[in-house]
Design a protein around this motif. Structure first.
Motif, PDB file in Angstrom:
ATOM      1  N   ASN A  53      -7.892  -0.358 -10.959  1.00 26.13           N
ATOM      2  CA  ASN A  53      -8.925  -0.163  -9.941  1.00 26.13           C
ATOM      3  C   ASN A  53      -8.655  -1.002  -8.702  1.00 26.13           C
ATOM      4  N   LEU A  54      -8.235  -2.239  -8.907  1.00 29.48           N
ATOM      5  CA  LEU A  54      -7.919  -3.119  -7.783  1.00 29.48           C
ATOM      6  C   LEU A  54      -6.779  -2.543  -6.948  1.00 29.48           C
ATOM      7  N   ASN A  55      -5.759  -2.028  -7.586  1.00 32.82           N
ATOM      8  CA  ASN A  55      -4.627  -1.453  -6.858  1.00 32.82           C
ATOM      9  C   ASN A  55      -5.038  -0.232  -6.051  1.00 32.82           C
ATOM     10  N   TYR A  56      -5.874   0.610  -6.611  1.00 30.30           N
ATOM     11  CA  TYR A  56      -6.354   1.749  -5.829  1.00 30.30           C
ATOM     12  C   TYR A  56      -7.215   1.273  -4.659  1.00 30.30           C
ATOM     13  N   PHE A  57      -8.049   0.271  -4.912  1.00 27.64           N
ATOM     14  CA  PHE A  57      -8.861  -0.256  -3.825  1.00 27.64           C
ATOM     15  C   PHE A  57      -7.976  -0.792  -2.712  1.00 27.64           C
ATOM     16  N   ALA A  58      -6.813  -1.316  -3.048  1.00 26.80           N
ATOM     17  CA  ALA A  58      -5.881  -1.817  -2.038  1.00 26.80           C
ATOM     18  C   ALA A  58      -5.067  -0.693  -1.395  1.00 26.80           C
ATOM     19  N   ARG A  59      -4.762   0.344  -2.141  1.00 26.41           N
ATOM     20  CA  ARG A  59      -3.966   1.435  -1.572  1.00 26.41           C
ATOM     21  C   ARG A  59      -4.766   2.262  -0.561  1.00 26.41           C
ATOM     22  N   PHE A  60      -6.005   2.532  -0.861  1.00 28.58           N
ATOM     23  CA  PHE A  60      -6.799   3.378   0.027  1.00 28.58           C
ATOM     24  C   PHE A  60      -6.987   2.798   1.431  1.00 28.58           C
ATOM     25  N   PRO A  61      -7.181   1.478   1.634  1.00 30.98           N
ATOM     26  CA  PRO A  61      -7.279   1.000   3.011  1.00 30.98           C
ATOM     27  C   PRO A  61      -5.985   1.195   3.794  1.00 30.98           C
ATOM     28  N   CYS A  62      -4.855   1.186   3.104  1.00 30.85           N
ATOM     29  CA  CYS A  62      -3.597   1.463   3.792  1.00 30.85           C
ATOM     30  C   CYS A  62      -3.616   2.898   4.307  1.00 30.85           C
ATOM     31  N   GLN A  63      -4.056   3.818   3.467  1.00 28.57           N
ATOM     32  CA  GLN A  63      -4.166   5.211   3.894  1.00 28.57           C
ATOM     33  C   GLN A  63      -5.166   5.369   5.037  1.00 28.57           C
ATOM     34  N   ALA A  64      -6.233   4.574   4.991  1.00 29.61           N
ATOM     35  CA  ALA A  64      -7.289   4.686   6.002  1.00 29.61           C
ATOM     36  C   ALA A  64      -6.974   3.905   7.271  1.00 29.61           C
ATOM     37  N   GLY A  65      -5.928   3.088   7.239  1.00 29.50           N
ATOM     38  CA  GLY A  65      -5.588   2.282   8.410  1.00 29.50           C
ATOM     39  C   GLY A  65      -6.427   1.024   8.541  1.00 29.50           C
TER      40      GLY A  65
END
Length: 188
Positions: free
Chosen positions: A128-140
């Motif tokens: 869950n933590l990794n997804y939480f970190a990946r999504f802001p990269c996608q969102a900028g």
């Protein structure tokens, strides 16, 4: 076979999950699928796999649309709000995520971010933590990613990031001084 099972078995929420999957894979008429989905959600509103089947069936890859998916997500959020807040917003968009989901306007990053904060309180697993970190990269949103990076130390789950190259690009972008970071996301 599923329809011929005794009523006692059909009261099990997992029966609906399997029956909805079979209906999707057999290209059941939408009205039939929707009636079964409504029945399952009414009987078991907090059994999450039923919600995921509904999102799956309403997504563009199974003949739905982004509008149908968004509508279903809001319905699910309303059904589960008392117990889960907006976490189902994040979970369903996460499950149906696409590369451009934030840029296209399909998903509200601010809303998803708040939901992920709750998900990490309820279930602080590395996945869950990794997804939480990946999504802001996608969102900028590199400021959020920068704040999450220390928590990722020793807990990077590469399948979440697709590959080490994407993780490294996101990390490097987040570690730049904020004045140099733009809001543009990094494509995989």
């Amino acid at each position: 076979i599923l329809d011929k099972m005794p009523k006692a078995v059909r009261r099990d929420p997992h029966w609906y999950d399997v029956r909805l999957e079979a209906a999707t894979l057999q290209s059941a008429p939408k009205e039939e699928f929707d009636a079964l989905l409504d029945e399952g959600l009414e009987a078991h509103p907090l059994y999450l796999p039923i919600h995921f089947r509904g999102a799956w069936a309403n997504s563009p890859r199974w003949g739905g649309s982004l509008e149908a998916l968004a509508s279903f997500v809001e319905r699910t959020v309303a059904l589960t709000r008392k117990r889960m807040g907006d976490t189902m917003y994040a979970r369903l968009h996460w499950a149906e995520s696409g590369r451009d989901m934030f840029r296209s306007g399909q998903v509200d990053w601010g809303r998803m971010k708040l939901a992920f904060e709750r998900i990490l309180i309820d279930a602080p697993a590395p996945w869950n933590l990794n997804y939480f970190a990946r999504f802001p990269c996608q969102a900028g949103d590199f400021a959020t990613l920068a704040a999450l990076l220390p928590r990722l130390e020793g807990q990077v789950v590469l399948p979440v990031w697709v590959n080490m190259e994407y993780y490294s690009k996101c990390k490097a972008r987040a570690e730049r001084p904020q004045r140099l970071s733009s809001s543009r996301s990094i494509s995989r």
